[in-house]
Structures are given as C-alpha cells and as structure tokens.
Enzyme design. Structure first.
Site, PDB file in Angstrom:
ATOM      1  N   GLY A  59       0.591  -1.920  -0.144  1.00 19.92           N
ATOM      2  CA  GLY A  59       0.023  -0.341  -0.025  1.00 19.92           C
ATOM      3  C   GLY A  59       1.273   1.219   0.203  1.00 19.92           C
ATOM      4  O   GLY A  59       0.594   2.332  -0.433  1.00 19.92           O
TER       5      GLY A  59
ATOM      6  N   ARG B  14      -8.012  -2.632  -2.724  1.00 22.47           N
ATOM      7  CA  ARG B  14      -7.784  -1.598  -1.210  1.00 22.47           C
ATOM      8  C   ARG B  14      -8.109   0.082  -1.691  1.00 22.47           C
ATOM      9  O   ARG B  14      -7.481   0.355  -3.283  1.00 22.47           O
ATOM     10  CB  ARG B  14      -6.226  -1.868  -0.514  1.00 22.47           C
TER      11      ARG B  14
ATOM     12  N   SER C 188      -3.665   9.829   7.811  1.00 23.64           N
ATOM     13  CA  SER C 188      -3.580   8.530   6.878  1.00 23.64           C
ATOM     14  C   SER C 188      -2.165   9.387   6.450  1.00 23.64           C
ATOM     15  O   SER C 188      -1.588  10.115   5.832  1.00 23.64           O
ATOM     16  CB  SER C 188      -3.832   7.963   5.832  1.00 23.64           C
TER      17      SER C 188
ATOM     18  N   ASP D 296      -1.046  -0.397  13.207  1.00 21.41           N
ATOM     19  CA  ASP D 296      -0.562  -1.547  12.540  1.00 21.41           C
ATOM     20  C   ASP D 296      -0.035  -3.044  13.710  1.00 21.41           C
ATOM     21  O   ASP D 296       0.577  -3.799  13.678  1.00 21.41           O
ATOM     22  CB  ASP D 296       1.179  -1.146  11.263  1.00 21.41           C
TER      23      ASP D 296
ATOM     24  N   LYS E  23      -7.062  -2.561   5.916  1.00 24.63           N
ATOM     25  CA  LYS E  23      -5.218  -2.855   6.045  1.00 24.63           C
ATOM     26  C   LYS E  23      -4.903  -4.502   4.832  1.00 24.63           C
ATOM     27  O   LYS E  23      -5.762  -4.786   3.771  1.00 24.63           O
ATOM     28  CB  LYS E  23      -4.621  -3.256   7.550  1.00 24.63           C
TER      29      LYS E  23
HETATM   30  C1  S3P Z   1       2.594   3.245   6.726  1.00 27.29           C
HETATM   31  C2  S3P Z   1       1.192   4.518   6.846  1.00 27.29           C
HETATM   32  C3  S3P Z   1      -0.114   3.326   7.664  1.00 27.29           C
HETATM   33  C4  S3P Z   1       0.106   1.981   7.965  1.00 27.29           C
HETATM   34  C5  S3P Z   1       1.539   1.398   6.697  1.00 27.29           C
HETATM   35  C6  S3P Z   1       2.542   2.178   6.924  1.00 27.29           C
HETATM   36  C7  S3P Z   1       3.350   4.597   5.799  1.00 27.29           C
HETATM   37  O1  S3P Z   1      -1.103   3.516   6.601  1.00 27.29           O
HETATM   38  O2  S3P Z   1      -0.643   1.518   8.227  1.00 27.29           O
HETATM   39  O3  S3P Z   1       2.034   0.679   7.190  1.00 27.29           O
HETATM   40  O4  S3P Z   1       4.345   4.163   5.385  1.00 27.29           O
HETATM   41  O5  S3P Z   1       2.994   6.152   5.540  1.00 27.29           O
HETATM   42  P1  S3P Z   1      -2.059   4.351   6.525  1.00 27.29           P
HETATM   43  O6  S3P Z   1      -1.173   5.381   5.998  1.00 27.29           O
HETATM   44  O7  S3P Z   1      -3.034   4.103   5.316  1.00 27.29           O
HETATM   45  O8  S3P Z   1      -2.461   4.751   7.441  1.00 27.29           O
END
Ligand code: S3P
Length: 444
Positions: free
Chosen positions: A95, A123, A168, A317, A344
């Site tokens: 993601g 997602r 986020s 997480d 997630k």
């Molecule tokens: C992350 C942000 C989080 C986290 C992901 C890593 C990042 O997601 O859950 O494992 O590296 O910016 P969200 O931004 O969707 O909350």
C-alpha cells in the site's frame, strides 16, 4: 507455502535486533531516486513490500545497486529525471508503494500505470485519487479511480489546500510528493499525528517541506535534493511482536537494540505500559534524523485498558498484536476509533477476531475496533495468516502462550515486513519449526 509449528512453554531471553523500518525504507528508495547524486541506505528492510518499491523505481530508470541485501546505493536521477516506464509498475502487495508512487508520478511529463496483487487491487485508492485530481492530475482506475490498476497521465499540477479525512501517512505523503511537482503551495492538514518520516527525510534533503503543528506545506524545490546517507532504525512495528511476546510469556526478558522510537510511532509502547507492561528505554540517541533506543521488556501482569482517539494512528499496525496482549490482561480492553483497520492488507478487525477466536480468545468485533475480555488460557490449533503478515506474526505470538501446539498456515508472508521473524524468536528460545519453503511471499 510455509507453515509454522509453535509449542509454548519456553521462556524468551536475550538480546536481538529487528530489521529496518518499513516506512523509512520505502521512502529512502523513492526520495533518493529524485535526489542529485548517489544515496547510501544501510539497514534497508529486505522484505517483500520494500522490494516492490525497488522494482518500481527500476521500472522508472533508476539504478539501485544492492551492495548487500540490506545496503543499497541508489543513483539519483534528479527531480525531473525519472523515465517513462515501458510496462505496468508492479507494487505487489504494498500500500505504501502504490499510494506514495501515485503522488510522485501524478505530476510527471509521462504516463505510467501502477498495479499489484489481487489484495492491493481491493484496497481503496479514492483517498489519493480524489485530492490528486483536485490538483489537476489525470488519473484513471477501476470504479472511477477507487481501485488499482491506476493509470497516471502526463499532468500539470497546481497546489492544493486539503484536510485529510482520515489520519493517513500514506495519503499525506502522496500529496506532499505531488506538491513538489505542482505550481504554487500545497497545504495539508491532518486530523491526527500520522507518522512523519516523509517530512523529516525530505526536509533533511533540502526540500521546502515545512511543518506547523498539524499543517504541512510542500512546494517545488528551487534547488536539487541532496542525496541521503541513512542508517534505517529498527522497525518498531516489528519490535511490537517481541514486546508483546516478552510481556506475556512467563519468566521472559528481552532487549531489542536499535529500535526507531519516533513519537508518531510509539503508541504501542505507551499502550502496553498503560496495561502494566514493564518496558524500559536505554541508549537513547538520534540516528539519521530519527530517535532510536534499545527497548527491554520483561514478563508483566497486564490489565485491560481503553484506547482510542489520536493514539490509534500511532499504533495502527500494532493493533492485532495488542489484541493478543489483551487476551492475557485482567479485565476488558477496548480499541475504538480504529475503523482504518478494515482497509489494511486484510480487514484486520474481522481477521484478528476470526483467528484469535480459533484459539479461544474472548474478542468481539465492533464497527471501529474490538473488545477483548481477559485473561484467557489460549488453546493451540490451526490458524491462518489470511495473506496478512501482521496476522501471521500476531497469531505466532499468541501460540507462544497457548495450551498445546499451534500451526500458523500461510506464514511465508512474515517476510513482507519482518524477514527473520522466525529465527529471531528461535534465538530468543521459542520452540518454533518452519515447514515448507520460506520463499518470497505468495499472495492470493
Ligand atoms: C504507512 C502508513 C500506514 C501504515 C502502513 C505504512 C506509511 O498506513 O498502516 O503500514 O509508511 O506511510 P495509512 O497511511 O493508510 O494509515
């Protein structure tokens, strides 16, 4: 496919390390690619997700030299040096890769396509596509841009003032990157303290990123970005599994050296301490612009607690493994305001409840979290990772205190974020056998 067979009854003791932080490793490769000069990244996370980012950057013409699995030399191509890719860019299951790369690619003078596994294609991408379109980006994707594959056409972007609907870091970072390719100022307001590695790293490279409390400004750099020389801190999200294991397995004491303790990431430590866990910090220092410490945890009597509000984003997480701790805590633990868990790698409210219930946990799902009653004597048995690395590791930790052996199926996914998870537990004394081929993670 790999499965783990875990027997309880062994104490955990000793000193260990965890691999480099996933969020910082992704960002290091992406940001180094648009710097001028060669960046050196040490303690890079050699896991499935970050390898996806390397693959994507290579597809854009960036030379990434692997001096060892955890040391990279990245030959920056400058802000406007990325090349039009000749094929789809495969973000695999990551993601962070697809969302941050969308921001980096939205304002380029060429077209690119981002895709990945069936899991990543389920997602939500509307959260980045909508504001990027407001900046002038030309983006297509399934269901009006809500789902990947995403196609990003050559675009001229303008700055945007935007309040994030959810805290986020992926969305924030996506827009800050797009802001570096836009005319005018981009102003992002965040509703909670989402991890701030993008702001720290880009500012250290000389980018005009300015933070005013919950508001962050981004604009086009007037000078080339300086290359990075970074030693990535250990990932607190990986350390969280060991912290919970050390707190719940009888007669244990573990020290985890060199863990990143950026305050936007330490919610899990505060939460476990609030529940009574004996966790101490030593050797606190600053490493490559990030606070780092050695963490020691010892077996503790835990009690239930309620967590919600701004603390949630600082441990999002870690909530599956916090649920494992809650099964051993006296009384009720409530997690609320964590609806983000539903989008997630899996719906982590549903998947955590399903798998921990198989082990006898008293856990109820709610719309935005879960409620756990404890303490419960967990029962060993078969559980599934559901293709989610954090669930595979959370159930493994639960297995360390379960009555009878536990088999965790689909455990190859641990390597997405914590390669060496199994051998680290073995070295600390856990009884854990690996069956099958511990290959690169394979997703449904
Ligand atoms: C992350 C942000 C989080 C986290 C992901 C890593 C990042 O997601 O859950 O494992 O590296 O910016 P969200 O931004 O969707 O909350």
């Amino acid at each position: 496919m790999t499965h783990l067979v875990i027997q309880s009854g062994k104490r955990l003791t000793g000193l260990c390390r965890v691999p480099g932080d996933k969020s910082i490793s992704h960002r290091a490769v992406m940001f180094a690619a648009i710097a001028d000069g060669v960046s050196i990244v040490r303690n890079f996370l050699d896991g499935g997700d970050c390898r996806a980012t390397i693959g994507v950057m290579r597809g854009l013409g960036v030379q990434v030299e692997e001096r060892s699995p955890t040391e990279l030399a990245i030959h920056g191509r400058g802000l406007d040096g990325l090349q039009e890719p000749t094929d789809f860019l495969n973000c695999v299951n990551s993601g962070t890769t697809i969302r941050l790369m969308s921001g980096l690619l939205a304002g380029q003078r060429f077209t690119s396509f981002l895709t990945g596994t069936p899991q990543i294609r389920r997602r939500p991408m509307g959260r980045i596509v909508k504001p990027l379109r407001q900046m002038g980006a030309v983006i297509v994707g399934r269901q009006d841009g809500n789902y990947a594959p995403l196609g990003l056409g050559a675009s001229t972007l303008r700055g945007l003032e935007y309040t994030l609907p959810v805290a986020s870091a992926q969305v924030k970072s996506c827009l800050l990157l797009a802001g570096m390719y836009a005319h005018g100022l981009t102003v992002i307001r965040q509703p909670g303290p989402a991890r701030d590695h993008t702001e720290r790293m880009l500012a250290a490279m000389g980018a005009p990123i300015a933070v005013y409390g919950d508001t962050i400004h981004s604009e086009r750099p007037s000078a080339p970005l300086a290359p990075l020389h970074i030693d990535v801190p250990g990932d607190i999200s990986s350390a969280a599994f060991l912290l919970v294991a050390g707190a719940v397995v009888p007669d244990s004491r573990i020290t985890i050296a060199g863990v990143g303790v950026n305050p936007t990431r330490t919610g899990i430590i505060t939460a476990l301490q609030e529940m009574g866990a004996a966790i101490t910090f030593s050797n606190q220092r600053i490493q490559s612009g990030e606070p780092v410490a050695d963490l020691t945890v010892a077996t503790s009597d835990l009690h239930g607690a309620t967590f919600g509000g701004e603390q949630i984003v600082t441990m999002i997480d870690e909530l599956p493994v916090l649920a494992v701790a809650a099964t051993q805590a006296k009384g009720r633990t409530v997690i609320r305001d964590a609806g983000e868990l539903r989008v997630k790698e899996t719906d982590r409210i549903a998947s955590t409840v399903t798998e921990l219930r198989k082990m006898g946990a008293r856990i109820e799902p709610t719309d935005d979290g879960f409620i756990v009653e404890g303490p419960t004597r967990l029962m060993g048995g078969p559980v599934e990772s559901q293709g989610d690395h954090r669930l595979a590791m959370a159930t493994t930790v639960a297995a360390l205190i379960a009555h009878g052996p536990t088999t965790v199926y689909g455990a190859e996914v641990t390597a997405d974020s914590f390669p060496g998870f199994e051998s680290t537990l073995q070295a600390l004394g856990a009884s854990l056998e690996i069956h099958g081929t511990p290959a690169e993670s394979i997703h449904a």
